[in-house]
Scaffold this motif. Structure first.
Motif, PDB file in Angstrom:
ATOM      1  N   TRP A 115      39.669   8.599  32.879  1.00 56.08           N
ATOM      2  CA  TRP A 115      40.385   8.742  34.148  1.00 56.08           C
ATOM      3  C   TRP A 115      39.951   7.706  35.175  1.00 56.08           C
ATOM      4  O   TRP A 115      40.774   7.222  35.955  1.00 56.08           O
ATOM      5  CB  TRP A 115      40.254  10.162  34.690  1.00 56.08           C
ATOM      6  N   LEU A 116      38.676   7.333  35.154  1.00 58.15           N
ATOM      7  CA  LEU A 116      38.237   6.264  36.051  1.00 58.15           C
ATOM      8  C   LEU A 116      38.922   4.956  35.668  1.00 58.15           C
ATOM      9  O   LEU A 116      39.422   4.235  36.546  1.00 58.15           O
ATOM     10  CB  LEU A 116      36.716   6.111  36.023  1.00 58.15           C
ATOM     11  N   GLN A 117      38.982   4.650  34.375  1.00 52.33           N
ATOM     12  CA  GLN A 117      39.683   3.447  33.927  1.00 52.33           C
ATOM     13  C   GLN A 117      41.148   3.485  34.352  1.00 52.33           C
ATOM     14  O   GLN A 117      41.691   2.488  34.825  1.00 52.33           O
ATOM     15  CB  GLN A 117      39.603   3.286  32.404  1.00 52.33           C
ATOM     16  N   THR A 118      41.783   4.628  34.182  1.00 45.29           N
ATOM     17  CA  THR A 118      43.194   4.764  34.538  1.00 45.29           C
ATOM     18  C   THR A 118      43.425   4.487  36.018  1.00 45.29           C
ATOM     19  O   THR A 118      44.298   3.696  36.385  1.00 45.29           O
ATOM     20  CB  THR A 118      43.691   6.186  34.195  1.00 45.29           C
ATOM     21  N   ILE A 119      42.640   5.121  36.860  1.00 42.36           N
ATOM     22  CA  ILE A 119      42.798   4.958  38.311  1.00 42.36           C
ATOM     23  C   ILE A 119      42.545   3.510  38.714  1.00 42.36           C
ATOM     24  O   ILE A 119      43.313   2.917  39.481  1.00 42.36           O
ATOM     25  CB  ILE A 119      41.874   5.936  39.065  1.00 42.36           C
ATOM     26  N   VAL A 120      41.490   2.921  38.171  1.00 42.72           N
ATOM     27  CA  VAL A 120      41.149   1.547  38.532  1.00 42.72           C
ATOM     28  C   VAL A 120      42.231   0.580  38.042  1.00 42.72           C
ATOM     29  O   VAL A 120      42.629  -0.336  38.773  1.00 42.72           O
ATOM     30  CB  VAL A 120      39.752   1.166  37.995  1.00 42.72           C
ATOM     31  N   ILE A 121      42.726   0.771  36.827  1.00 44.06           N
ATOM     32  CA  ILE A 121      43.790  -0.108  36.313  1.00 44.06           C
ATOM     33  C   ILE A 121      45.044   0.000  37.175  1.00 44.06           C
ATOM     34  O   ILE A 121      45.655  -1.011  37.528  1.00 44.06           O
ATOM     35  CB  ILE A 121      44.087   0.199  34.829  1.00 44.06           C
ATOM     36  N   LEU A 122      45.422   1.208  37.542  1.00 47.01           N
ATOM     37  CA  LEU A 122      46.602   1.369  38.397  1.00 47.01           C
ATOM     38  C   LEU A 122      46.412   0.704  39.758  1.00 47.01           C
ATOM     39  O   LEU A 122      47.322   0.040  40.272  1.00 47.01           O
ATOM     40  CB  LEU A 122      46.954   2.851  38.560  1.00 47.01           C
ATOM     41  N   LEU A 123      45.217   0.849  40.334  1.00 48.67           N
ATOM     42  CA  LEU A 123      44.937   0.199  41.616  1.00 48.67           C
ATOM     43  C   LEU A 123      44.880  -1.321  41.473  1.00 48.67           C
ATOM     44  O   LEU A 123      45.342  -2.051  42.363  1.00 48.67           O
ATOM     45  CB  LEU A 123      43.639   0.733  42.215  1.00 48.67           C
ATOM     46  N   VAL A 171      36.629  -6.003  43.925  1.00 51.61           N
ATOM     47  CA  VAL A 171      35.699  -4.877  43.756  1.00 51.61           C
ATOM     48  C   VAL A 171      36.198  -3.953  42.640  1.00 51.61           C
ATOM     49  O   VAL A 171      35.408  -3.488  41.808  1.00 51.61           O
ATOM     50  CB  VAL A 171      35.515  -4.109  45.085  1.00 51.61           C
ATOM     51  N   LEU A 172      37.491  -3.700  42.609  1.00 55.56           N
ATOM     52  CA  LEU A 172      38.057  -2.874  41.537  1.00 55.56           C
ATOM     53  C   LEU A 172      37.834  -3.527  40.177  1.00 55.56           C
ATOM     54  O   LEU A 172      37.529  -2.838  39.196  1.00 55.56           O
ATOM     55  CB  LEU A 172      39.556  -2.643  41.770  1.00 55.56           C
ATOM     56  N   ALA A 173      37.962  -4.844  40.108  1.00 54.74           N
ATOM     57  CA  ALA A 173      37.739  -5.556  38.845  1.00 54.74           C
ATOM     58  C   ALA A 173      36.300  -5.397  38.383  1.00 54.74           C
ATOM     59  O   ALA A 173      36.047  -5.168  37.196  1.00 54.74           O
ATOM     60  CB  ALA A 173      38.108  -7.028  39.006  1.00 54.74           C
ATOM     61  N   VAL A 174      35.352  -5.496  39.308  1.00 54.20           N
ATOM     62  CA  VAL A 174      33.932  -5.308  38.958  1.00 54.20           C
ATOM     63  C   VAL A 174      33.701  -3.870  38.497  1.00 54.20           C
ATOM     64  O   VAL A 174      32.986  -3.629  37.518  1.00 54.20           O
ATOM     65  CB  VAL A 174      33.021  -5.678  40.145  1.00 54.20           C
ATOM     66  N   LEU A 175      34.325  -2.912  39.152  1.00 58.35           N
ATOM     67  CA  LEU A 175      34.205  -1.505  38.756  1.00 58.35           C
ATOM     68  C   LEU A 175      34.773  -1.286  37.354  1.00 58.35           C
ATOM     69  O   LEU A 175      34.169  -0.601  36.526  1.00 58.35           O
ATOM     70  CB  LEU A 175      34.922  -0.611  39.776  1.00 58.35           C
ATOM     71  N   LEU A 176      35.928  -1.881  37.066  1.00 63.74           N
ATOM     72  CA  LEU A 176      36.526  -1.782  35.738  1.00 63.74           C
ATOM     73  C   LEU A 176      35.594  -2.356  34.684  1.00 63.74           C
ATOM     74  O   LEU A 176      35.355  -1.734  33.643  1.00 63.74           O
ATOM     75  CB  LEU A 176      37.879  -2.515  35.706  1.00 63.74           C
ATOM     76  N   LEU A 177      35.043  -3.525  34.963  1.00 62.77           N
ATOM     77  CA  LEU A 177      34.151  -4.162  34.006  1.00 62.77           C
ATOM     78  C   LEU A 177      32.874  -3.334  33.801  1.00 62.77           C
ATOM     79  O   LEU A 177      32.438  -3.133  32.664  1.00 62.77           O
ATOM     80  CB  LEU A 177      33.811  -5.579  34.465  1.00 62.77           C
ATOM     81  N   ALA A 178      32.283  -2.851  34.884  1.00 65.45           N
ATOM     82  CA  ALA A 178      31.073  -2.032  34.768  1.00 65.45           C
ATOM     83  C   ALA A 178      31.359  -0.764  33.965  1.00 65.45           C
ATOM     84  O   ALA A 178      30.570  -0.388  33.086  1.00 65.45           O
ATOM     85  CB  ALA A 178      30.544  -1.678  36.157  1.00 65.45           C
ATOM     86  N   ASN A 179      32.481  -0.120  34.239  1.00 67.76           N
ATOM     87  CA  ASN A 179      32.847   1.093  33.509  1.00 67.76           C
ATOM     88  C   ASN A 179      33.062   0.783  32.027  1.00 67.76           C
ATOM     89  O   ASN A 179      32.666   1.565  31.155  1.00 67.76           O
ATOM     90  CB  ASN A 179      34.091   1.730  34.135  1.00 67.76           C
ATOM     91  N   ALA A 180      33.673  -0.361  31.738  1.00 69.93           N
ATOM     92  CA  ALA A 180      33.892  -0.757  30.342  1.00 69.93           C
ATOM     93  C   ALA A 180      32.566  -1.029  29.641  1.00 69.93           C
ATOM     94  O   ALA A 180      32.381  -0.650  28.481  1.00 69.93           O
ATOM     95  CB  ALA A 180      34.805  -1.983  30.285  1.00 69.93           C
ATOM     96  N   LEU A 181      31.628  -1.664  30.336  1.00 68.75           N
ATOM     97  CA  LEU A 181      30.327  -1.947  29.730  1.00 68.75           C
ATOM     98  C   LEU A 181      29.531  -0.661  29.480  1.00 68.75           C
ATOM     99  O   LEU A 181      28.895  -0.511  28.427  1.00 68.75           O
ATOM    100  CB  LEU A 181      29.531  -2.920  30.602  1.00 68.75           C
ATOM    101  N   PHE A 182      29.574   0.265  30.442  1.00 70.85           N
ATOM    102  CA  PHE A 182      28.912   1.562  30.230  1.00 70.85           C
ATOM    103  C   PHE A 182      29.552   2.305  29.056  1.00 70.85           C
ATOM    104  O   PHE A 182      28.865   2.926  28.254  1.00 70.85           O
ATOM    105  CB  PHE A 182      28.961   2.428  31.486  1.00 70.85           C
ATOM    106  N   ALA A 183      30.868   2.221  28.956  1.00 69.63           N
ATOM    107  CA  ALA A 183      31.572   2.883  27.854  1.00 69.63           C
ATOM    108  C   ALA A 183      31.195   2.252  26.523  1.00 69.63           C
ATOM    109  O   ALA A 183      31.010   2.966  25.530  1.00 69.63           O
ATOM    110  CB  ALA A 183      33.080   2.814  28.074  1.00 69.63           C
ATOM    111  N   ALA A 184      31.080   0.936  26.482  1.00 74.70           N
ATOM    112  CA  ALA A 184      30.682   0.267  25.246  1.00 74.70           C
ATOM    113  C   ALA A 184      29.289   0.741  24.823  1.00 74.70           C
ATOM    114  O   ALA A 184      29.064   1.065  23.655  1.00 74.70           O
ATOM    115  CB  ALA A 184      30.706  -1.249  25.436  1.00 74.70           C
ATOM    116  N   PHE A 185      28.378   0.808  25.778  1.00 74.03           N
ATOM    117  CA  PHE A 185      27.031   1.304  25.480  1.00 74.03           C
ATOM    118  C   PHE A 185      27.096   2.729  24.932  1.00 74.03           C
ATOM    119  O   PHE A 185      26.481   3.047  23.912  1.00 74.03           O
ATOM    120  CB  PHE A 185      26.137   1.252  26.723  1.00 74.03           C
TER     121      PHE A 185
END
Length: 174
Positions: free
Chosen positions: A10-18, A46-60
């Motif tokens: 859901w965080l990815q979804t919200i950030v992608i939409l924004l 800032v949203l792009a950095v949040l998306l990337l950070a969330n993706a990296l945490f998800a990969a981990f």
């Protein structure tokens, strides 16, 4: 799905939409300029950095927990399963047929989802991040940016990938 997987999704979804919304404003400030670009561009970054950070945490998480296997198609019988899933989406869903692949803790994704997420996470997201960083740093790295076609090439390519993400969101909801 675990609590973390749902929160990540859901965080990815919200950030992608924004990102799509702010990117559209940046792309067309002449017609969508109801917000100041001096505000929209930093929000987009800032949203792009949040998306990337969330993706990296998800990969981990996916590697550490072993859940990465959910995204890897089984090579034996994959293509017939993919065709079965596609036929369901094109025809079977409208006829009330049951889903060809039942979800379980060991198999959360159907064959089309697996290949789609592999493409998104390993191709489209990295390309989107790279083109975004290059556009953001075009003034800092003019030679590198120029070697890659400059803003006249990077910006439309970045936008094309954004359209892919927008299309994915629509199809994902479907």
């Amino acid at each position: 799905y675990s609590y973390y997987e749902r929160a990540w999704h859901w965080l990815q979804t919200i950030v992608i939409l924004l990102l799509l919304a702010t990117g559209t404003i940046i792309h067309r400030p002449d017609t969508l300029g109801f917000m100041d670009l001096g505000l929209v561009v930093p929000i987009h970054n800032v949203l792009a950095v949040l998306l990337l950070a969330n993706a990296l945490f998800a990969a981990f998480y996916h590697f550490a927990s072993g859940q990465i296997r959910q995204y890897l198609p089984e090579p034996v019988g994959y293509f017939p399963q993919m065709i079965t899933q596609a036929e369901y989406y094109v025809r079977g869903i409208f006829r009330g047929e049951s889903h060809p692949f039942q979800k379980s803790p060991d198999r959360k994704l159907n064959p089309l989802q697996q290949i789609t997420y592999l493409a998104i996470l390993n191709l489209f997201l990295p390309l989107q991040v790279i083109t975004g960083i290059l556009m953001w740093g075009a003034q800092e790295w003019p030679t590198l940016t120029a070697r890659l076609g400059g803003l006249p090439w990077l910006a439309p390519f970045h936008t094309l990938i954004a359209w892919f993400f927008a299309t994915f969101v629509v199809l994902h909801v479907y």
